[in-house]
Enzyme design. Structure first.
Site, PDB file in Angstrom:
ATOM      1  CE  LYS A 190     -11.627   7.005 -19.570  1.00 42.51           C
ATOM      2  NZ  LYS A 190     -12.193   8.426 -18.778  1.00 42.51           N
ATOM      3  CE1 TYR A 250     -15.294  10.904 -17.182  1.00 42.01           C
ATOM      4  CE2 TYR A 250     -15.424  11.094 -14.770  1.00 42.01           C
ATOM      5  CZ  TYR A 250     -15.480  10.297 -16.200  1.00 42.01           C
ATOM      6  OH  TYR A 250     -15.700   8.963 -16.111  1.00 42.01           O
ATOM      7  NE  ARG A 264      -2.847   0.511   3.305  1.00 39.39           N
ATOM      8  CZ  ARG A 264      -2.304   0.871   4.562  1.00 39.39           C
ATOM      9  NH1 ARG A 264      -1.831   2.219   4.516  1.00 39.39           N
ATOM     10  NH2 ARG A 264      -2.093   0.164   5.461  1.00 39.39           N
ATOM     11  CG  ASP A 294      -9.130  15.494 -16.073  1.00 46.86           C
ATOM     12  OD1 ASP A 294      -8.241  14.684 -16.832  1.00 46.86           O
ATOM     13  OD2 ASP A 294      -9.894  15.043 -15.463  1.00 46.86           O
TER      14      ASP A 294
HETATM   15  C1  LIG Z   1     -12.488   8.868 -17.499  1.00 43.13           C
HETATM   16  C2  LIG Z   1     -12.390  10.303 -17.108  1.00 43.13           C
HETATM   17  C3  LIG Z   1     -12.023  10.572 -15.854  1.00 43.13           C
HETATM   18  C4  LIG Z   1     -12.280   9.445 -14.596  1.00 43.13           C
HETATM   19  O1  LIG Z   1     -11.443   8.463 -14.830  1.00 43.13           O
HETATM   20  P1  LIG Z   1     -11.682   6.979 -14.209  1.00 43.13           P
HETATM   21  O2  LIG Z   1     -10.396   6.343 -14.340  1.00 43.13           O
HETATM   22  O3  LIG Z   1     -12.794   6.529 -15.056  1.00 43.13           O
HETATM   23  O4  LIG Z   1     -11.996   7.182 -12.854  1.00 43.13           O
HETATM   24  C5  LIG Z   1     -11.767  11.709 -15.237  1.00 43.13           C
HETATM   25  N1  LIG Z   1     -11.495  12.621 -16.094  1.00 43.13           N
HETATM   26  C6  LIG Z   1     -11.648  12.682 -17.551  1.00 43.13           C
HETATM   27  C7  LIG Z   1     -11.356  13.864 -18.176  1.00 43.13           C
HETATM   28  C8  LIG Z   1     -12.074  11.338 -17.896  1.00 43.13           C
HETATM   29  O5  LIG Z   1     -12.311  11.234 -19.346  1.00 43.13           O
END
Ligand SMILES: *Cc1c(COP(=O)(O)O)cnc(C)c1O
Length: 400
Positions: free
Chosen positions: A214, A116, A63, A189
């Site tokens: 992604k 998001y 962890r 982000d």
């Molecule tokens: C998919 C996504 C998230 C969330 O990510 P997870 O891995 O699904 O928790 C946050 N911000 C953006 C822009 C995303 O496309």
């Protein structure tokens, strides 16, 4: 005593396992290090959790730190231009950690109104409703609206660029200057385009987060997230939250998959972007398509900003078809290479209907305000051959 003199039950449990890889072994690919706990050489009265140095092979419990995750964190830090990186079980976990480390009850957050969906709910249902943090959502395409929303108690500015699903941009460098003026932390982000094409830390952000689910992993087979920063004190606070406050880290197997995916990130991104550009140009000229949102098109209202702060325009675009919901459904059903699925950034192309999928939790009014119509579709353009994607889209458009 030779190992093989031990009893069968003992051998079955431990034989052949080493606490450290054999002397002289240098793996070209980092192995998946699944151990939850690590044997230490001896009792050391001076040892503390903080003094553990994973880079010197000092591990105690996975962890806290794990060799596969540690390798990934180093790579992500390097790719994002940061000194520190942390890898989490999801992008959402990276985001909640970065935000929690920057705000206290009574503070104020300024964020893009086109965030998001999950982050938007997190800000309102967790930070606003339960933790007494106020939030102002603004149309950050216009930097002045960000400046106007800032207050003395603003401790965090949170942005995405480009946004989902309308590919709106905000000026990272200009907003960094505003956040600085107020002593606020500035987080970006960067999931939609990734560090190959855009590096917010170099443009003045304090923290950059990615959903590694992604583009970073890129193969639609792992959920994960990561953040990177150059701010030592902020990094310490986030490390505390990750390890102790929340206990949220990327599992070794997912860290391994993401390390593997990252090896081809630049190759994949170039192909995603050239395919997306071709798809955007093709659709922009098609009579059945009312609008195409892609920062690589000169018709995109923020094309100049995109060219300034990004070195490529990414693989996601959205389109509005000149038809009703029934026509949209027939178009999607006719596609061969674009399965109807949420998420993005994998090697395979996907199509998504925001109004009924990612943005269905929003009210009709909120969707109208953001411009999410029933005829809007988001495409994550994969790395298949451009010609196959174009003829697939062309054939499906003929159906409507
Ligand atoms: C998919 C996504 C998230 C969330 O990510 P997870 O891995 O699904 O928790 C946050 N911000 C953006 C822009 C995303 O496309």
């Amino acid at each position: 005593m030779n190992d093989s003199d031990y009893q069968f039950e003992t051998l079955a449990v431990t034989h052949g396992e080493r606490q450290r890889p054999a002397e002289g072994v240098e793996d070209v690919a980092v192995p998946v290090h699944l151990a939850s706990t690590f044997a230490v050489p001896e009792i050391d009265p001076d040892a503390s959790l903080e003094s553990l140095d994973p880079d010197a092979g000092e591990y105690l419990y996975s962890r806290l730190s794990n060799p596969t995750r540690n390798a990934l964190e180093h790579r992500i830090a390097a790719l994002c231009g940061g000194d520190h990186a942390l890898a989490f079980a999801s992008g959402t976990a990276a985001i909640v950690t970065a935000i929690s480390a920057a705000v206290q009850p009574g503070d104020h957050i300024v964020a893009f109104d086109d965030l998001y969906g999950g982050t938007k709910s997190m800000l309102s249902d967790l930070f606003e409703d339960r933790l007494n943090v106020s939030v102002s959502l603004v149309d950050a395409r216009d930097t002045d609206t960000v400046a106007a929303a800032m207050r003395e108690e603003t401790s965090l500015v949170w942005m995405e660029t480009p946004t989902n699903p309308l590919l709106r941009l905000c000026d990272i460098e200009a907003i960094a200057a505003i956040a600085d003026e107020y002593g606020a932390t500035f987080g970006v982000d960067n999931t939609f385009v990734g560090p190959h094409f855009q590096r917010p830390l170099e443009l003045g952000a304090d923290v950059v987060v990615h959903s590694t689910t992604k583009y970073l992993n890129g193969h639609s087979d792992s959920i994960g997230g990561a953040l990177a920063t150059n701010d030592e004190a902020y990094a310490e606070e986030m490390t505390f939250l990750q390890r102790v406050g929340m206990g949220n880290m990327l599992a070794p197997f997912d860290a391994y998959l993401t390390l593997r995916g990252l090896k081809t990130l630049p190759l994949r991104m170039e192909k995603h972007a050239s395919n997306a550009q071709a798809v955007a140009e093709f659709l922009a000229d098609h009579p059945a398509v009312e609008a195409v949102h892609y920062p690589g098109l000169e018709s995109h209202p923020q094309h100049d900003l995109a060219s300034r702060q990004m070195s490529g325009y990414g693989g996601v675009l959205s389109i509005e078809l000149d038809t009703d919901l029934d026509g949209v459904a027939r178009f999607v059903a006719a596609l061969e290479h674009f399965p109807l699925a949420v998420s993005l950034g994998g090697v395979e192309s996907l199509i998504e209907h925001p109004a009924s999928m990612t943005h269905s939790p929003l009210s009709q009014e909120e969707r109208d305000m953001l411009g999410i119509t029933d005829s809007l579709l988001r495409l994550s353009v994969g790395v298949e051959h451009e010609a196959d994607l174009l003829s697939d889209l062309s054939d499906a458009l003929d159906v409507i």
